[in-house]
Scaffold this active site. Sequence first.
Site, PDB file in Angstrom:
ATOM      1  N   ARG A  33      24.589  -2.756  81.909  1.00  0.00           N
ATOM      2  CA  ARG A  33      24.851  -1.699  82.913  1.00  0.00           C
ATOM      3  C   ARG A  33      23.529  -1.214  83.528  1.00  0.00           C
ATOM      4  O   ARG A  33      23.457  -0.950  84.716  1.00  0.00           O
ATOM      5  CB  ARG A  33      25.589  -0.525  82.257  1.00  0.00           C
ATOM      6  CG  ARG A  33      26.827  -0.963  81.490  1.00  0.00           C
ATOM      7  CD  ARG A  33      28.132  -0.386  82.004  1.00  0.00           C
ATOM      8  NE  ARG A  33      29.231  -1.202  81.509  1.00  0.00           N
ATOM      9  CZ  ARG A  33      29.988  -0.927  80.454  1.00  0.00           C
ATOM     10  NH1 ARG A  33      29.810   0.203  79.812  1.00  0.00           N
ATOM     11  NH2 ARG A  33      30.958  -1.729  80.073  1.00  0.00           N
ATOM     12  N   GLU A 177      42.344   0.528  68.926  1.00  0.00           N
ATOM     13  CA  GLU A 177      42.211   0.078  70.320  1.00  0.00           C
ATOM     14  C   GLU A 177      42.520  -1.409  70.500  1.00  0.00           C
ATOM     15  O   GLU A 177      41.635  -2.247  70.370  1.00  0.00           O
ATOM     16  CB  GLU A 177      40.789   0.368  70.839  1.00  0.00           C
ATOM     17  CG  GLU A 177      40.609  -0.038  72.295  1.00  0.00           C
ATOM     18  CD  GLU A 177      39.207   0.239  72.849  1.00  0.00           C
ATOM     19  OE1 GLU A 177      38.309   0.627  72.085  1.00  0.00           O
ATOM     20  OE2 GLU A 177      39.030   0.056  74.057  1.00  0.00           O
ATOM     21  N   LYS A 219      44.599   3.832  71.297  1.00  0.00           N
ATOM     22  CA  LYS A 219      43.810   3.689  72.531  1.00  0.00           C
ATOM     23  C   LYS A 219      44.180   2.362  73.195  1.00  0.00           C
ATOM     24  O   LYS A 219      43.537   1.332  72.950  1.00  0.00           O
ATOM     25  CB  LYS A 219      42.318   3.747  72.189  1.00  0.00           C
ATOM     26  CG  LYS A 219      41.403   3.482  73.385  1.00  0.00           C
ATOM     27  CD  LYS A 219      39.972   3.911  73.108  1.00  0.00           C
ATOM     28  CE  LYS A 219      39.046   3.513  74.236  1.00  0.00           C
ATOM     29  NZ  LYS A 219      37.738   4.135  74.170  1.00  0.00           N
ATOM     30  N   SER A 261      39.595   2.760  80.085  1.00  0.00           N
ATOM     31  CA  SER A 261      39.680   2.557  81.540  1.00  0.00           C
ATOM     32  C   SER A 261      39.582   1.079  81.902  1.00  0.00           C
ATOM     33  O   SER A 261      40.123   0.673  82.945  1.00  0.00           O
ATOM     34  CB  SER A 261      38.635   3.382  82.283  1.00  0.00           C
ATOM     35  OG  SER A 261      37.317   3.038  81.925  1.00  0.00           O
ATOM     36  N   GLY A 262      38.909   0.279  81.109  1.00  0.00           N
ATOM     37  CA  GLY A 262      38.974  -1.175  81.266  1.00  0.00           C
ATOM     38  C   GLY A 262      38.332  -1.746  82.518  1.00  0.00           C
ATOM     39  O   GLY A 262      38.579  -2.899  82.847  1.00  0.00           O
ATOM     40  N   GLY A 263      37.576  -0.920  83.253  1.00  0.00           N
ATOM     41  CA  GLY A 263      36.968  -1.422  84.485  1.00  0.00           C
ATOM     42  C   GLY A 263      37.714  -0.979  85.738  1.00  0.00           C
ATOM     43  O   GLY A 263      37.411  -1.429  86.840  1.00  0.00           O
ATOM     44  N   ARG A 294      33.477   3.658  81.163  1.00  0.00           N
ATOM     45  CA  ARG A 294      33.001   3.432  82.533  1.00  0.00           C
ATOM     46  C   ARG A 294      33.571   4.423  83.537  1.00  0.00           C
ATOM     47  O   ARG A 294      32.855   4.883  84.429  1.00  0.00           O
ATOM     48  CB  ARG A 294      33.345   1.992  82.966  1.00  0.00           C
ATOM     49  CG  ARG A 294      32.401   0.975  82.386  1.00  0.00           C
ATOM     50  CD  ARG A 294      32.971  -0.409  82.503  1.00  0.00           C
ATOM     51  NE  ARG A 294      34.050  -0.645  81.541  1.00  0.00           N
ATOM     52  CZ  ARG A 294      34.706  -1.788  81.405  1.00  0.00           C
ATOM     53  NH1 ARG A 294      34.416  -2.803  82.197  1.00  0.00           N
ATOM     54  NH2 ARG A 294      35.641  -1.937  80.494  1.00  0.00           N
TER      55      ARG A 294
HETATM   56  P1  13P Z   1      36.136   1.599  79.225  1.00  0.00           P
HETATM   57  O1  13P Z   1      36.784   2.910  79.558  1.00  0.00           O
HETATM   58  O2  13P Z   1      34.893   1.329  80.033  1.00  0.00           O
HETATM   59  O3  13P Z   1      37.117   0.462  79.232  1.00  0.00           O
HETATM   60  O4  13P Z   1      35.623   1.699  77.739  1.00  0.00           O
HETATM   61  C1  13P Z   1      36.456   2.210  76.787  1.00  0.00           C
HETATM   62  C2  13P Z   1      36.043   1.729  75.474  1.00  0.00           C
HETATM   63  O5  13P Z   1      35.737   2.492  74.596  1.00  0.00           O
HETATM   64  C3  13P Z   1      36.017   0.280  75.216  1.00  0.00           C
HETATM   65  O6  13P Z   1      35.988   0.046  73.840  1.00  0.00           O
END
Ligand code: 13P
Length: 351
Positions: A33, A177, A219, A261-263, A294
């Site tokens: 990043r 998650e 999550k 959020s996954g991008g 993110r």
């Molecule tokens: P993002 O919200 O960027 O997907 O990251 C969440 C996260 O903790 C990934 O393990």
Amino acid sequence: MNINELTDTAKTLVAGGKGLLAMDESNPTCHKRFAALEIPQTPELRRAWRELIITTPQLGSCISGAILFDETIRDRLKDGTPFVKATTDAGIIPGIKVDAGTRELAGHPGEKITEGLDGLRDRLLEYAQMGARFAKWRAVITLVDQLPSIGCLEADAHALARYAALCQEAGLVPVVEPEVLMEGAHTLEQCEEVTERVLRVVFEQLSNQRVLLEGMILKPNMVLPGLACPQQEVAEEVAEATVRCLLRVVPAAVPGIAFLSGGQPDELASARLNAMNVRFKGRLPWEVTFSFSRAIQQPALDSWRGQAASVVAAQKVLLHRARCNRAAHRGEYQTEGGLEVPLAEDGDRAA
Ligand code: 13P
């Protein structure tokens, strides 16, 4: 395991319209990043970025818990304050990422398994002594052609359940998650079908390992079309598919669902979370909130760019996204003509 403590922590993490902030990027991910913005990839700047985040004024009014990386939980602010103390002083519960990342799953080309169970019991005890009250473990599921395979789903779900049981034994709330990745051209329907399948296997394994549902947080990914899918549904349709899927498989005993959020673009992630809380207001058995990295951090990182002179401006940007997501958890996030309606200055009111 102290059942009352686990249950209380899990409830607190999803209460009051707040959500989680993931700031647990591994060093390679953090550097990726930074590199994209030409920020030098040094330990000093990693620490400075994490210090900027955790010392953002009023962050604790929106963020209930922060997921730290191993380097950070052992680290100190520039003035010598331990990060864990700075986190709790901000009214934020410290959490810790405990998985050791993903590797190719043997015999399953194109699929990954999350590692880190070896020695986990001892590491969890150490983190608990340092002040962590919850933990995170991420499994990644690839949705492409005939994947995911049942072999991969079962292996990932089993590891998640073993991790979760060990966390609860150590008095830490497990954030579980399983992430179905957004990469690919799959449709919303395909994502819904696979997410449901994944979660069924995960809850079966959690039950087999005797994980206390009241003392965990799920999550998951939102149910979304793949990034390369030409058909991109509006927030209300995403909300409908996501909640329908979760209602089928997530037991009501789980106190909260906190999405990754996954991008997704940051404003879209807020709009989709908001749509779930507006559309299903009063009809959900669990809190539905965020655990974004993110979608909270990126605009602030864009603003900071490694410059000491930009710290205050970047903290304002970070707080703004945290407030937007708190509003989305409450179903109060608004956009007009695609633009965010500014939040009232009393955005900090207690829930
Ligand atoms: P993002 O919200 O960027 O997907 O990251 C969440 C996260 O903790 C990934 O393990």
